[in-house]
Write a protein that holds these residues in place. Structure first.
Motif, PDB file in Angstrom:
ATOM      1  N   SER A  24       0.828  -1.211   0.000  1.00 42.80           N
ATOM      2  CA  SER A  24       0.000   0.000   0.000  1.00 42.80           C
ATOM      3  C   SER A  24       0.855   1.252   0.000  1.00 42.80           C
ATOM      4  O   SER A  24       0.532   2.249  -0.651  1.00 42.80           O
ATOM      5  N   ASP A  25       1.973   1.221   0.725  1.00 45.23           N
ATOM      6  CA  ASP A  25       2.870   2.375   0.761  1.00 45.23           C
ATOM      7  C   ASP A  25       3.525   2.612  -0.597  1.00 45.23           C
ATOM      8  O   ASP A  25       3.735   3.755  -1.008  1.00 45.23           O
ATOM      9  N   ILE A  26       3.853   1.535  -1.291  1.00 48.00           N
ATOM     10  CA  ILE A  26       4.441   1.671  -2.629  1.00 48.00           C
ATOM     11  C   ILE A  26       3.441   2.314  -3.588  1.00 48.00           C
ATOM     12  O   ILE A  26       3.774   3.254  -4.325  1.00 48.00           O
ATOM     13  N   LEU A  27       2.209   1.829  -3.555  1.00 48.69           N
ATOM     14  CA  LEU A  27       1.180   2.387  -4.431  1.00 48.69           C
ATOM     15  C   LEU A  27       0.894   3.846  -4.064  1.00 48.69           C
ATOM     16  O   LEU A  27       0.712   4.685  -4.956  1.00 48.69           O
ATOM     17  N   MET A  28       0.856   4.149  -2.765  1.00 46.92           N
ATOM     18  CA  MET A  28       0.636   5.526  -2.335  1.00 46.92           C
ATOM     19  C   MET A  28       1.742   6.431  -2.869  1.00 46.92           C
ATOM     20  O   MET A  28       1.474   7.558  -3.320  1.00 46.92           O
ATOM     21  N   THR A  29       2.985   5.958  -2.841  1.00 40.29           N
ATOM     22  CA  THR A  29       4.113   6.753  -3.335  1.00 40.29           C
ATOM     23  C   THR A  29       3.958   7.057  -4.824  1.00 40.29           C
ATOM     24  O   THR A  29       4.238   8.180  -5.264  1.00 40.29           O
ATOM     25  N   VAL A  30       3.506   6.069  -5.597  1.00 43.04           N
ATOM     26  CA  VAL A  30       3.305   6.282  -7.034  1.00 43.04           C
ATOM     27  C   VAL A  30       2.271   7.375  -7.269  1.00 43.04           C
ATOM     28  O   VAL A  30       2.466   8.281  -8.095  1.00 43.04           O
ATOM     29  N   TYR A  31       1.174   7.329  -6.520  1.00 37.46           N
ATOM     30  CA  TYR A  31       0.121   8.342  -6.693  1.00 37.46           C
ATOM     31  C   TYR A  31       0.584   9.721  -6.215  1.00 37.46           C
ATOM     32  O   TYR A  31       0.183  10.742  -6.795  1.00 37.46           O
ATOM     33  N   ILE A  32       1.383   9.759  -5.172  1.00 39.83           N
ATOM     34  CA  ILE A  32       1.910  11.050  -4.719  1.00 39.83           C
ATOM     35  C   ILE A  32       2.799  11.667  -5.788  1.00 39.83           C
ATOM     36  O   ILE A  32       2.698  12.867  -6.104  1.00 39.83           O
ATOM     37  N   LEU A  33       3.682  10.863  -6.377  1.00 42.47           N
ATOM     38  CA  LEU A  33       4.553  11.362  -7.444  1.00 42.47           C
ATOM     39  C   LEU A  33       3.733  11.815  -8.649  1.00 42.47           C
ATOM     40  O   LEU A  33       4.013  12.864  -9.242  1.00 42.47           O
ATOM     41  N   ALA A  34       2.714  11.031  -9.003  1.00 44.06           N
ATOM     42  CA  ALA A  34       1.858  11.407 -10.135  1.00 44.06           C
ATOM     43  C   ALA A  34       1.124  12.710  -9.844  1.00 44.06           C
ATOM     44  O   ALA A  34       0.977  13.562 -10.735  1.00 44.06           O
ATOM     45  N   PHE A  35       0.678  12.892  -8.607  1.00 45.25           N
ATOM     46  CA  PHE A  35      -0.046  14.107  -8.238  1.00 45.25           C
ATOM     47  C   PHE A  35       0.869  15.332  -8.292  1.00 45.25           C
ATOM     48  O   PHE A  35       0.530  16.348  -8.901  1.00 45.25           O
ATOM     49  N   VAL A  36       2.046  15.234  -7.676  1.00 47.63           N
ATOM     50  CA  VAL A  36       2.957  16.379  -7.592  1.00 47.63           C
ATOM     51  C   VAL A  36       3.459  16.772  -8.978  1.00 47.63           C
ATOM     52  O   VAL A  36       3.351  17.932  -9.401  1.00 47.63           O
ATOM     53  N   PHE A  37       4.011  15.815  -9.699  1.00 44.45           N
ATOM     54  CA  PHE A  37       4.594  16.126 -11.001  1.00 44.45           C
ATOM     55  C   PHE A  37       3.526  16.383 -12.061  1.00 44.45           C
ATOM     56  O   PHE A  37       3.699  17.232 -12.943  1.00 44.45           O
ATOM     57  N   GLY A  38       2.411  15.653 -11.976  1.00 45.47           N
ATOM     58  CA  GLY A  38       1.331  15.883 -12.928  1.00 45.47           C
ATOM     59  C   GLY A  38       0.749  17.277 -12.805  1.00 45.47           C
ATOM     60  O   GLY A  38       0.538  17.973 -13.800  1.00 45.47           O
ATOM     61  N   LEU A  39       0.486  17.714 -11.561  1.00 48.31           N
ATOM     62  CA  LEU A  39      -0.051  19.054 -11.338  1.00 48.31           C
ATOM     63  C   LEU A  39       0.962  20.115 -11.770  1.00 48.31           C
ATOM     64  O   LEU A  39       0.599  21.103 -12.439  1.00 48.31           O
ATOM     65  N   THR A  40       2.230  19.919 -11.418  1.00 51.38           N
ATOM     66  CA  THR A  40       3.269  20.899 -11.761  1.00 51.38           C
ATOM     67  C   THR A  40       3.412  21.051 -13.274  1.00 51.38           C
ATOM     68  O   THR A  40       3.397  22.162 -13.808  1.00 51.38           O
ATOM     69  N   PHE A  41       3.551  19.945 -13.977  1.00 50.59           N
ATOM     70  CA  PHE A  41       3.792  20.004 -15.417  1.00 50.59           C
ATOM     71  C   PHE A  41       2.576  20.528 -16.177  1.00 50.59           C
ATOM     72  O   PHE A  41       2.708  21.291 -17.130  1.00 50.59           O
ATOM     73  N   ASN A  42       1.372  20.121 -15.747  1.00 51.93           N
ATOM     74  CA  ASN A  42       0.179  20.580 -16.457  1.00 51.93           C
ATOM     75  C   ASN A  42      -0.051  22.073 -16.244  1.00 51.93           C
ATOM     76  O   ASN A  42      -0.453  22.779 -17.175  1.00 51.93           O
ATOM     77  N   VAL A  43       0.184  22.568 -15.019  1.00 51.20           N
ATOM     78  CA  VAL A  43       0.029  23.999 -14.761  1.00 51.20           C
ATOM     79  C   VAL A  43       1.111  24.793 -15.488  1.00 51.20           C
ATOM     80  O   VAL A  43       0.849  25.850 -16.073  1.00 51.20           O
ATOM     81  N   LEU A  44       2.348  24.275 -15.471  1.00 49.29           N
ATOM     82  CA  LEU A  44       3.465  24.958 -16.116  1.00 49.29           C
ATOM     83  C   LEU A  44       3.250  25.116 -17.621  1.00 49.29           C
ATOM     84  O   LEU A  44       3.603  26.148 -18.194  1.00 49.29           O
ATOM     85  N   THR A  45       2.675  24.107 -18.254  1.00 49.48           N
ATOM     86  CA  THR A  45       2.518  24.129 -19.712  1.00 49.48           C
ATOM     87  C   THR A  45       1.166  24.662 -20.167  1.00 49.48           C
ATOM     88  O   THR A  45       0.933  24.789 -21.374  1.00 49.48           O
ATOM     89  N   LEU A  46       0.293  24.993 -19.218  1.00 48.80           N
ATOM     90  CA  LEU A  46      -1.048  25.428 -19.596  1.00 48.80           C
ATOM     91  C   LEU A  46      -1.025  26.755 -20.352  1.00 48.80           C
ATOM     92  O   LEU A  46      -1.729  26.929 -21.357  1.00 48.80           O
ATOM     93  N   TYR A  47      -0.200  27.701 -19.896  1.00 46.38           N
ATOM     94  CA  TYR A  47      -0.161  29.019 -20.543  1.00 46.38           C
ATOM     95  C   TYR A  47       0.336  28.946 -21.987  1.00 46.38           C
ATOM     96  O   TYR A  47      -0.296  29.506 -22.894  1.00 46.38           O
ATOM     97  N   PRO A  48       1.459  28.269 -22.253  1.00 45.59           N
ATOM     98  CA  PRO A  48       1.870  28.134 -23.661  1.00 45.59           C
ATOM     99  C   PRO A  48       0.835  27.428 -24.527  1.00 45.59           C
ATOM    100  O   PRO A  48       0.648  27.791 -25.694  1.00 45.59           O
ATOM    101  N   ILE A  49       0.145  26.435 -23.956  1.00 48.79           N
ATOM    102  CA  ILE A  49      -0.888  25.743 -24.731  1.00 48.79           C
ATOM    103  C   ILE A  49      -2.027  26.698 -25.063  1.00 48.79           C
ATOM    104  O   ILE A  49      -2.550  26.712 -26.182  1.00 48.79           O
ATOM    105  N   LEU A  50      -2.430  27.523 -24.088  1.00 43.19           N
ATOM    106  CA  LEU A  50      -3.497  28.491 -24.346  1.00 43.19           C
ATOM    107  C   LEU A  50      -3.106  29.468 -25.440  1.00 43.19           C
ATOM    108  O   LEU A  50      -3.949  29.889 -26.245  1.00 43.19           O
ATOM    109  N   GLN A  51      -1.837  29.843 -25.493  1.00 43.07           N
ATOM    110  CA  GLN A  51      -1.382  30.720 -26.557  1.00 43.07           C
ATOM    111  C   GLN A  51      -1.470  30.043 -27.913  1.00 43.07           C
ATOM    112  O   GLN A  51      -1.818  30.675 -28.916  1.00 43.07           O
ATOM    113  N   GLN A  52      -1.175  28.749 -27.939  1.00 42.62           N
ATOM    114  CA  GLN A  52      -1.333  27.991 -29.182  1.00 42.62           C
ATOM    115  C   GLN A  52      -2.800  27.949 -29.605  1.00 42.62           C
ATOM    116  O   GLN A  52      -3.131  28.054 -30.788  1.00 42.62           O
ATOM    117  N   VAL A  53      -3.697  27.794 -28.630  1.00 42.67           N
ATOM    118  CA  VAL A  53      -5.130  27.769 -28.931  1.00 42.67           C
ATOM    119  C   VAL A  53      -5.587  29.118 -29.469  1.00 42.67           C
ATOM    120  O   VAL A  53      -6.387  29.184 -30.408  1.00 42.67           O
TER     121      VAL A  53
END
Length: 340
Positions: A24-53
């Motif tokens: 359970s701790d291993i799976l929790m770690t995977v989701y924590i990493l996905a949450f932190v990096f997923g949120l960071t990368f999606n927010v970071l790239t959202l502005y350039p994507i909006l400019q493309q749109v």
């Protein structure tokens, strides 16, 4: 993971009793990493994507819808982190489990089909640009995205309405699991086989054919630079990589589990489920990493967007609060560096 049969007065023997485990701790770690990096990368790239749109870039529209789907899933990820932190105990009620599962699986298949839309779009642009260009408009992209969202959402809403919620949320004998109910019924096994066929195998074939044609056309094109060809290959291999790493293991094991349940006796099926439970939970957690890979692959592979991110970072370093304008790029430079 220690799993033992537990009696169930309504559905027969319960195949897998999920107890406290370091897994359970291993799976929790995977989701924590996905949450932190997923949120960071999606927010970071959202502005350039909006400019493309704003520039009516078709691929930018696909990317924006991919980011929206990823963010909706990311916002429910703390629920899954809490679930594995409590050793597979949900503790938040039946409906919240179903809603969290709705966003989980909706995001998975919206992502898969948007990746298909992008691959077909790339194929048509590269292989028959003159014939396809008049029809390749921003409206064309928005309609495709709307259709993907509508079809996937309607299917999952239908499942939510007609599915028996306790099947998703197993609170028999106070086990309180979410989407971890055993044994799998034959009807669910048939549905899963259809889901694997339409939700994974068919899109994989579309991806494979599309990028095979793209790579063949690009390789024979004398007008493209080595850098442009490299970018096309990177995008092509990256998409196949997402499927191979994030989606393939989950769907392969889901298909195997469904075939075992459909063609073998319940006794063998339960024994098989005990053996495969951790592996299947791991592949499901692995599929969550697509929300991390999507923005990295499809945004940073573009010279224009990558340069804009670098320019923005440098601007903030030098001027603090000065806004990083993307309109300073010449139109021809933007077209040259379009996401390919």
């Amino acid at each position: 993971m220690n799993v033992t049969p537990t009696p169930n007065s309504t559905n027969g023997p319960l195949c897998v009793d999920i107890e406290d485990s370091p897994v359970s701790d291993i799976l929790m770690t995977v989701y924590i990493l996905a949450f932190v990096f997923g949120l960071t990368f999606n927010v970071l790239t959202l502005y350039p994507i909006l400019q493309q749109v704003k520039q009516q870039n078709v691929l930018g529209i696909f990317l924006l819808n991919l980011s929206i789907s990823d963010l909706l899933f990311i916002f429910t990820m703390p629920l899954w982190i809490n679930y594995y932190r409590n050793d597979h105990k949900w503790g938040l009620g039946v409906k919240s489990c179903s809603v969290a599962g709705f966003f989980y699986y909706s995001n998975m298949y919206i992502s898969i089909y948007l990746l298909c839309c992008i691959s077909v779009d790339r194929c048509l642009v590269v292989c028959c640009p003159l014939r396809f260009k008049p029809h390749r408009t921003s409206r064309y992209a928005w309609v495709q995205c709307a259709m993907v969202y509508a079809v996937v959402t309607i299917i999952h809403v239908f499942i939510l309405i007609y599915d028996d919620l306790p099947d998703a949320h197993d609170d028999t004998y106070n086990s309180d699991h979410c989407y971890e109910t055993y044994p799998m019924t034959p009807n669910v096994a048939v549905f899963n086989m259809i889901r694997v066929g339409l939700g994974f195998i068919l899109p994989l074939l579309v991806l494979g054919v599309s990028y095979w044609k793209v790579l063949a056309t690009v390789g024979k094109s004398p007008g493209l630079s080595a850098q442009a060809k490299r970018k096309v290959r990177l995008l092509s291999y990256g998409v196949i990589g997402i499927f191979s790493v994030c989606f393939a293991p989950y769907h392969v094991l889901l298909l195997v589990r469904s075939l075992v349940r459909f063609f073998y006796s319940e006794g063998f099926h339960c024994s098989f489920e005990k053996t495969m439970h951790f592996h299947f939970s791991g592949t499901l957690a692995l599929s969550s990493l697509n929300c991390v890979v999507d923005p990295v692959l499809y945004v940073l592979v573009s010279n224009v967007v990558r340069d804009k991110l670098i320019l923005c970072c440098r601007s903030h370093e030098q001027k603090g609060t000065e806004d990083c304008k993307l309109t300073s790029y010449k139109k021809e430079s933007s077209n040259k560096g379009a996401l390919i």
